[in-house]
Design a protein around this motif. Structure first.
Motif, PDB file in Angstrom:
ATOM      1  N   UNK A  83       0.827  -1.204   0.000  1.00 11.65           N
ATOM      2  CA  UNK A  83       0.000   0.000   0.000  1.00 11.65           C
ATOM      3  C   UNK A  83       0.861   1.255   0.000  1.00 11.65           C
ATOM      4  N   UNK A  84       2.013   1.201   0.630  1.00 21.36           N
ATOM      5  CA  UNK A  84       2.947   2.321   0.574  1.00 21.36           C
ATOM      6  C   UNK A  84       3.423   2.571  -0.844  1.00 21.36           C
ATOM      7  N   UNK A  85       3.712   1.500  -1.574  1.00 26.13           N
ATOM      8  CA  UNK A  85       4.121   1.621  -2.974  1.00 26.13           C
ATOM      9  C   UNK A  85       2.982   2.211  -3.803  1.00 26.13           C
ATOM     10  N   UNK A  86       1.760   1.768  -3.548  1.00 22.12           N
ATOM     11  CA  UNK A  86       0.593   2.303  -4.265  1.00 22.12           C
ATOM     12  C   UNK A  86       0.465   3.806  -4.016  1.00 22.12           C
TER      13      UNK A  86
ATOM     14  N   UNK B  48       3.237  10.131  -7.628  1.00 24.51           N
ATOM     15  CA  UNK B  48       3.966  10.337  -8.882  1.00 24.51           C
ATOM     16  C   UNK B  48       2.999  10.563 -10.046  1.00 24.51           C
ATOM     17  N   UNK B  49       1.924   9.814 -10.079  1.00 22.18           N
ATOM     18  CA  UNK B  49       0.920   9.977 -11.128  1.00 22.18           C
ATOM     19  C   UNK B  49       0.268  11.358 -11.049  1.00 22.18           C
TER      20      UNK B  49
ATOM     21  N   UNK C 182      -6.162   8.372 -16.985  1.00 24.86           N
ATOM     22  CA  UNK C 182      -7.538   8.170 -16.513  1.00 24.86           C
ATOM     23  C   UNK C 182      -7.743   6.726 -16.040  1.00 24.86           C
ATOM     24  N   UNK C 183      -7.221   5.768 -16.781  1.00 25.54           N
ATOM     25  CA  UNK C 183      -7.338   4.356 -16.407  1.00 25.54           C
ATOM     26  C   UNK C 183      -6.615   4.079 -15.090  1.00 25.54           C
ATOM     27  N   UNK C 184      -5.402   4.602 -14.947  1.00 24.73           N
ATOM     28  CA  UNK C 184      -4.637   4.394 -13.714  1.00 24.73           C
ATOM     29  C   UNK C 184      -5.323   5.037 -12.516  1.00 24.73           C
ATOM     30  N   UNK C 185      -5.913   6.211 -12.718  1.00 21.13           N
ATOM     31  CA  UNK C 185      -6.665   6.849 -11.630  1.00 21.13           C
ATOM     32  C   UNK C 185      -7.845   5.987 -11.197  1.00 21.13           C
ATOM     33  N   UNK C 186      -8.532   5.386 -12.151  1.00 22.29           N
ATOM     34  CA  UNK C 186      -9.660   4.505 -11.819  1.00 22.29           C
ATOM     35  C   UNK C 186      -9.176   3.251 -11.085  1.00 22.29           C
ATOM     36  N   UNK C 187      -8.061   2.700 -11.520  1.00 23.99           N
ATOM     37  CA  UNK C 187      -7.491   1.524 -10.859  1.00 23.99           C
ATOM     38  C   UNK C 187      -7.101   1.850  -9.419  1.00 23.99           C
ATOM     39  N   UNK C 188      -6.466   2.993  -9.215  1.00 26.05           N
ATOM     40  CA  UNK C 188      -6.088   3.396  -7.864  1.00 26.05           C
ATOM     41  C   UNK C 188      -7.320   3.603  -6.990  1.00 26.05           C
ATOM     42  N   UNK C 189      -8.359   4.174  -7.567  1.00 27.61           N
ATOM     43  CA  UNK C 189      -9.597   4.363  -6.818  1.00 27.61           C
ATOM     44  C   UNK C 189     -10.177   3.018  -6.370  1.00 27.61           C
ATOM     45  N   UNK C 190     -10.147   2.034  -7.251  1.00 27.75           N
ATOM     46  CA  UNK C 190     -10.635   0.691  -6.904  1.00 27.75           C
ATOM     47  C   UNK C 190      -9.795   0.095  -5.776  1.00 27.75           C
TER      48      UNK C 190
ATOM     49  N   UNK D  58      -8.067   1.729  -3.443  1.00 27.67           N
ATOM     50  CA  UNK D  58      -8.358   2.441  -2.197  1.00 27.67           C
ATOM     51  C   UNK D  58      -9.729   2.070  -1.631  1.00 27.67           C
ATOM     52  N   UNK D  59     -10.725   1.948  -2.491  1.00 36.49           N
ATOM     53  CA  UNK D  59     -12.060   1.576  -2.024  1.00 36.49           C
ATOM     54  C   UNK D  59     -12.060   0.154  -1.471  1.00 36.49           C
ATOM     55  N   UNK D  60     -11.329  -0.740  -2.124  1.00 35.74           N
ATOM     56  CA  UNK D  60     -11.238  -2.127  -1.653  1.00 35.74           C
ATOM     57  C   UNK D  60     -10.578  -2.189  -0.286  1.00 35.74           C
ATOM     58  N   UNK D  61      -9.478  -1.443  -0.119  1.00 40.35           N
ATOM     59  CA  UNK D  61      -8.796  -1.436   1.180  1.00 40.35           C
ATOM     60  C   UNK D  61      -9.707  -0.858   2.265  1.00 40.35           C
ATOM     61  N   UNK D  62     -10.335   0.267   1.991  1.00 44.71           N
ATOM     62  CA  UNK D  62     -11.213   0.892   2.989  1.00 44.71           C
ATOM     63  C   UNK D  62     -12.385  -0.027   3.339  1.00 44.71           C
TER      64      UNK D  62
END
Length: 111
Positions: free
Chosen positions: A44-47, A53-54, A76-84, A86-90
């Motif tokens: 998660x730190x790497x994410x 950086x993104x 845009x795709x990477x932002x959506x992936x990161x959102x998924x 973060x939502x999964x972790x939360x």
């Protein structure tokens, strides 16, 4: 006595540890084990570092293309992936912590 925990050892366990052992479902125990694993924290730190950086790349692209052009499809795709992620972790933390989720300041910050 093998297989039985000595009462004096049980006194040293936290309330959470005792609750995990006695009341939680196997799925909740597995999710808890993942969330408290040091490798998961590192991942998660790497994410988070990748996300920073993104954001820097995205901000630089937007500043260089004023008036603003649409985001690059990969960004845009990477932002959506990161959102998924973060939502999964939360969601996993909320599943494990239940009402205690909001007692943790990091969770409140993420929320």
């Amino acid at each position: 006595r093998e297989g039985q925990e000595m009462p004096e050892l049980a006194l040293h366990k936290s309330n959470l540890e005792l609750e995990v052992e006695t009341q939680w479902s196997p799925l909740r125990k597995r999710v808890y084990a993942v969330l408290t694993n040091k490798h998961f924290d590192s991942a998660m730190g790497v994410v988070i570092v990748f996300n920073v950086a993104l954001m820097m790349v995205e901000t630089d692209r937007r500043a260089a293309s004023y008036p603003e052009k649409p985001d690059h499809p990969l960004i845009a795709l990477l932002n959506q992936l990161l959102l998924v992620i973060y939502i999964t972790e939360a969601s996993a933390r909320a599943f494990v912590d239940r009402s205690r989720y909001f007692w943790n300041k990091w969770n409140v910050l993420d929320f």
